[in-house]
Write a protein that holds these residues in place. Structure first.
Motif, PDB file in Angstrom:
ATOM      1  N   GLY A 164      13.426  25.563 -11.203  1.00 35.53           N
ATOM      2  CA  GLY A 164      13.017  26.029 -10.138  1.00 35.53           C
ATOM      3  C   GLY A 164      14.009  26.171  -9.047  1.00 35.53           C
ATOM      4  O   GLY A 164      13.410  26.560  -7.855  1.00 35.53           O
ATOM      5  N   SER A 165      15.247  26.712  -9.260  1.00 33.58           N
ATOM      6  CA  SER A 165      16.278  26.918  -8.080  1.00 33.58           C
ATOM      7  C   SER A 165      16.330  28.525  -8.423  1.00 33.58           C
ATOM      8  O   SER A 165      17.105  28.933  -9.348  1.00 33.58           O
ATOM      9  N   ASP A 166      16.000  29.320  -7.308  1.00 32.45           N
ATOM     10  CA  ASP A 166      16.047  30.626  -7.259  1.00 32.45           C
ATOM     11  C   ASP A 166      16.345  31.168  -5.993  1.00 32.45           C
ATOM     12  O   ASP A 166      15.515  30.913  -4.812  1.00 32.45           O
ATOM     13  N   PRO A 167      17.372  31.936  -5.731  1.00 29.02           N
ATOM     14  CA  PRO A 167      17.737  32.315  -4.350  1.00 29.02           C
ATOM     15  C   PRO A 167      16.485  33.155  -3.504  1.00 29.02           C
ATOM     16  O   PRO A 167      16.436  33.108  -2.566  1.00 29.02           O
ATOM     17  N   GLU A 168      15.900  33.899  -4.465  1.00 28.24           N
ATOM     18  CA  GLU A 168      14.809  34.917  -3.946  1.00 28.24           C
ATOM     19  C   GLU A 168      13.671  34.025  -3.549  1.00 28.24           C
ATOM     20  O   GLU A 168      12.639  34.525  -2.782  1.00 28.24           O
ATOM     21  N   LYS A 169      13.469  32.791  -4.061  1.00 24.54           N
ATOM     22  CA  LYS A 169      12.255  31.836  -3.510  1.00 24.54           C
ATOM     23  C   LYS A 169      12.853  30.787  -2.436  1.00 24.54           C
ATOM     24  O   LYS A 169      12.343  29.917  -2.148  1.00 24.54           O
ATOM     25  N   HIS A 170      14.294  31.072  -2.073  1.00 25.67           N
ATOM     26  CA  HIS A 170      14.967  30.147  -1.084  1.00 25.67           C
ATOM     27  C   HIS A 170      14.888  28.593  -1.789  1.00 25.67           C
ATOM     28  O   HIS A 170      14.944  27.882  -0.785  1.00 25.67           O
ATOM     29  N   THR A 171      15.056  28.491  -2.911  1.00 21.21           N
ATOM     30  CA  THR A 171      15.233  27.199  -3.447  1.00 21.21           C
ATOM     31  C   THR A 171      16.551  27.001  -4.155  1.00 21.21           C
ATOM     32  O   THR A 171      16.735  26.058  -5.101  1.00 21.21           O
ATOM     33  N   GLU A 172      17.643  28.050  -3.647  1.00 25.36           N
ATOM     34  CA  GLU A 172      19.021  27.924  -4.137  1.00 25.36           C
ATOM     35  C   GLU A 172      19.514  26.475  -4.131  1.00 25.36           C
ATOM     36  O   GLU A 172      20.421  26.095  -5.106  1.00 25.36           O
ATOM     37  N   ARG A 173      19.283  25.610  -3.116  1.00 22.04           N
ATOM     38  CA  ARG A 173      19.903  24.120  -3.197  1.00 22.04           C
ATOM     39  C   ARG A 173      19.435  23.444  -3.954  1.00 22.04           C
ATOM     40  O   ARG A 173      19.844  21.993  -3.938  1.00 22.04           O
ATOM     41  N   LYS A 174      18.164  23.456  -4.616  1.00 22.60           N
ATOM     42  CA  LYS A 174      17.763  22.631  -5.530  1.00 22.60           C
ATOM     43  C   LYS A 174      18.967  22.045  -6.388  1.00 22.60           C
ATOM     44  O   LYS A 174      19.069  20.967  -6.522  1.00 22.60           O
ATOM     45  N   ILE A 175      19.496  22.985  -7.164  1.00 23.02           N
ATOM     46  CA  ILE A 175      20.514  22.949  -8.067  1.00 23.02           C
ATOM     47  C   ILE A 175      21.697  24.093  -8.420  1.00 23.02           C
ATOM     48  O   ILE A 175      22.850  23.778  -8.644  1.00 23.02           O
ATOM     49  N   GLY A 176      21.086  25.147  -8.178  1.00 25.52           N
ATOM     50  CA  GLY A 176      21.689  26.352  -8.463  1.00 25.52           C
ATOM     51  C   GLY A 176      23.001  26.529  -7.455  1.00 25.52           C
ATOM     52  O   GLY A 176      24.209  27.001  -8.130  1.00 25.52           O
ATOM     53  N   ALA A 177      22.863  26.287  -6.347  1.00 28.76           N
ATOM     54  CA  ALA A 177      24.061  26.368  -5.451  1.00 28.76           C
ATOM     55  C   ALA A 177      25.177  25.468  -5.761  1.00 28.76           C
ATOM     56  O   ALA A 177      26.429  25.648  -5.943  1.00 28.76           O
ATOM     57  N   PHE A 178      24.934  24.262  -6.038  1.00 24.29           N
ATOM     58  CA  PHE A 178      25.725  23.137  -6.586  1.00 24.29           C
ATOM     59  C   PHE A 178      26.549  23.481  -7.949  1.00 24.29           C
ATOM     60  O   PHE A 178      27.685  23.608  -8.005  1.00 24.29           O
ATOM     61  N   LEU A 179      25.718  24.081  -8.914  1.00 22.55           N
ATOM     62  CA  LEU A 179      26.399  24.410 -10.217  1.00 22.55           C
ATOM     63  C   LEU A 179      27.260  25.673 -10.148  1.00 22.55           C
ATOM     64  O   LEU A 179      28.259  25.866 -10.820  1.00 22.55           O
ATOM     65  N   THR A 180      26.789  26.590  -9.164  1.00 25.25           N
ATOM     66  CA  THR A 180      27.428  27.887  -9.092  1.00 25.25           C
ATOM     67  C   THR A 180      28.822  27.435  -8.574  1.00 25.25           C
ATOM     68  O   THR A 180      29.769  27.918  -8.841  1.00 25.25           O
ATOM     69  N   PHE A 181      28.851  27.170  -7.430  1.00 27.15           N
ATOM     70  CA  PHE A 181      30.270  26.623  -6.613  1.00 27.15           C
ATOM     71  C   PHE A 181      31.017  25.772  -7.528  1.00 27.15           C
ATOM     72  O   PHE A 181      32.196  25.825  -7.354  1.00 27.15           O
ATOM     73  N   GLY A 182      30.277  24.766  -8.058  1.00 23.55           N
ATOM     74  CA  GLY A 182      31.302  23.933  -8.825  1.00 23.55           C
ATOM     75  C   GLY A 182      31.727  24.593 -10.047  1.00 23.55           C
ATOM     76  O   GLY A 182      32.934  24.189 -10.165  1.00 23.55           O
ATOM     77  N   GLU A 183      31.240  25.611 -10.652  1.00 25.40           N
ATOM     78  CA  GLU A 183      31.839  26.251 -11.817  1.00 25.40           C
ATOM     79  C   GLU A 183      32.833  27.133 -11.156  1.00 25.40           C
ATOM     80  O   GLU A 183      33.931  27.345 -11.868  1.00 25.40           O
ATOM     81  N   PHE A 184      32.738  27.879  -9.873  1.00 26.08           N
ATOM     82  CA  PHE A 184      34.072  28.514  -9.385  1.00 26.08           C
ATOM     83  C   PHE A 184      34.925  27.681  -9.147  1.00 26.08           C
ATOM     84  O   PHE A 184      36.165  28.089  -9.654  1.00 26.08           O
ATOM     85  N   HIS A 185      35.056  26.500  -8.867  1.00 25.29           N
ATOM     86  CA  HIS A 185      35.984  25.624  -8.464  1.00 25.29           C
ATOM     87  C   HIS A 185      36.543  24.792 -10.001  1.00 25.29           C
ATOM     88  O   HIS A 185      37.845  25.150 -10.260  1.00 25.29           O
ATOM     89  N   GLY A 186      35.890  24.861 -10.783  1.00 23.75           N
ATOM     90  CA  GLY A 186      36.178  24.321 -12.312  1.00 23.75           C
ATOM     91  C   GLY A 186      37.186  25.402 -12.822  1.00 23.75           C
ATOM     92  O   GLY A 186      37.968  25.121 -13.549  1.00 23.75           O
TER      93      GLY A 186
END
Length: 473
Positions: A164-186
């Motif tokens: 249920g983490s979707d930027p369009e629904k303003h729920t990006e901080r549920k898990i998507g933001a963490f995974l996306t930024f973490g992948e960038f650094h990994g």
């Protein structure tokens, strides 16, 4: 009716003006610099600026720069085209084809799903599992952009939506933001750990070779091992604390990955061949110096086996635009950088800067150069363009100031990846992951600034000590 290609001619203004200004300054160039070297500098700077502003695709910009270099008589055509035979560049091209095998067969996706199933019960564990996949794929994926965008992000995006983490629904901080930024650094860390994990790394190897410093695949990996492992362990945890996800537990990740694996079915013959050939390539890269097998030859062997086994066909090779594009513009930029060295500009520049650093201890000189290299990346939208523009000059300055040559070459190589911890346009993966909308720009810049300090401390501090321990200098 064929329409003319739309070109943003305004983006030519800066490269052309800067190039012409430098060209016009030829009569009053610094003492000790030949006119040919100065004209080469003008063309090189204009080409690099063109790679940044991108009025045309970077390959097209490089071809224009190549043409100007030859037509003005600065470099003979035979010398100019010799850059297309550079073995380090062909290593990049071959590895692009190998990475295509991971995507085509689905092996990369299968590995990622298996890791999610095994380690995905908690959000932090899920992040570590995804970075673990990146670590496995990195040695054979020279395009960190393809690794992040073609393999990792589709899985991260699917996972995020399943929770249920979707930027369009303003729920990006549920898990998507963490995974996306973490992948960038990994992705950034694994790119720094392997010479074949990012396109500019073999470029750095080639530029170092022109300064008579020979970097090997195994030497690069061993030198990066300790700071790399520390970063892979610490950075996801730091992001977890600095930018915590709202969802801390991910019990559904196991069932989600199971479902996806069932859809994929049993491991197919093509995947098995891909796995075997990949392992063989890794073994040859690791034992290359012992067996006297060049890293580029290993990549050719792997590609030949992929073609013989039917994992890839010739159409796959012909349609791998990223590889042929890279061959074109890398060859041109390497040729220009080599000519700046051969024509005497780099030796003059390094000598001039060395005089300004005269009297400083070499560790201090190394710190100053790395800090300059890192923070100047705010001005670049391409890691490769930055490496092309500065690596040779900074390496020459470091060596002239007494920095152990191998230490300087490797450290600049590592930070040719790590300086991506700056902006949302810092390297190939950055715009892909940022444009997904999970991470706000202010958070992207703020977190990168903090983590950038971490990389400087770990890689420049602990990394230098580690290289002393293993006898690099």
């Amino acid at each position: 009716m064929v329409l003319l290609e739309k070109i943003d001619y305004k983006k030519f203004i800066l490269p052309v003006i800067v190039g012409l200004i430098l060209w016009a300054l030829t009569p009053i160039r610094p003492t000790g610099v030949t006119s040919a070297a100065w004209l080469m500098l003008a063309i090189f700077v204009a080409t690099i600026l063109g790679c940044i502003t991108k009025p045309l695709p970077i390959g097209a910009v490089a071809i224009i720069g190549f043409t100007v270099t030859v037509i003005t008589g600065v470099v003979k055509v035979d010398d100019a085209v010799a850059g297309f035979g550079n073995s380090s560049i062909w290593l990049i091209v071959m590895a692009f084809f190998i990475s295509r095998g991971f995507i085509k067969t689905g092996l990369g996706r299968r590995i990622a799903l298996i890791f999610v199933r095994m380690f995905g019960k908690k959000t932090l564990g899920l992040m570590y599992s995804l970075i673990g996949v990146d670590l496995i794929l990195a040695p054979a994926t020279p395009s960190n952009t393809a690794r992040a965008g073609g393999i990792m992000f589709p899985i991260i995006n699917s996972l995020s939506h399943s929770f249920g983490s979707d930027p369009e629904k303003h729920t990006e901080r549920k898990i998507g933001a963490f995974l996306t930024f973490g992948e960038f650094h990994g992705n950034m860390i694994t790119a720094a750990m392997f010479m074949t994990a990012m396109a500019a790394n073999p470029l750095a190897q080639s530029l170092a070779k022109s300064s008579h410093i020979h970097l090997t695949w195994m030497g690069w990996f061993i030198a990066a091992l300790v700071p790399g492992i520390i970063s892979l362990i610490a950075v996801p945890y730091l992001i977890y604390k600095l930018y915590p996800p709202e969802i801390k537990e991910t019990p559904n990740a196991h069932s989600w990955s199971e479902e996806q694996l069932k859809k994929m079915g049993a491991m197919k013959t093509a995947e098995k061949w891909m796995a075997v050939i990949f392992i063989l390539a890794l073994v040859l890269w690791v034992l290359g110096s012992t067996l006297a097998i060049d890293a580029t030859l290993t990549a050719f062997i792997a590609l030949a086996l992929l073609l013989l086994s039917g994992v890839l066909n010739w159409d796959d090779i012909l349609h791998e635009k990223g590889a042929w594009n890279t061959l074109t513009w890398f060859s041109v930029l390497v040729m220009m950088a080599d000519q700046l060295n051969l024509l005497g500009f780099i030796p003059w520049l390094s000598k001039s800067i060395s005089h300004s650093l005269h009297g400083m201890s070499w560790p201090l000189v190394l710190v100053i150069l790395i800090l300059f290299y890192f923070y100047s990346h705010y001005l670049f939208a391409s890691a490769t363009a930055h490496v092309s523009a500065m690596y040779t000059a900074l390496l020459a300055v470091a060596v002239a100031a007494g920095v152990p040559p191998m230490l300087a070459a490797l450290m600049l190589g590592f930070f040719g990846n790590l300086f991506a911890s700056t902006t949302n346009y810092s390297n190939g993966p950055a715009p892909i992951l940022f444009s997904a909308g999970y991470v706000a720009q202010k958070d992207w810049w703020r977190l990168n600034a903090i983590l950038g300090i971490f990389y400087l401390v770990v890689w420049l501090g602990i990394g230098t000590i580690w290289m002393k321990v293993i006898g690099v200098y």
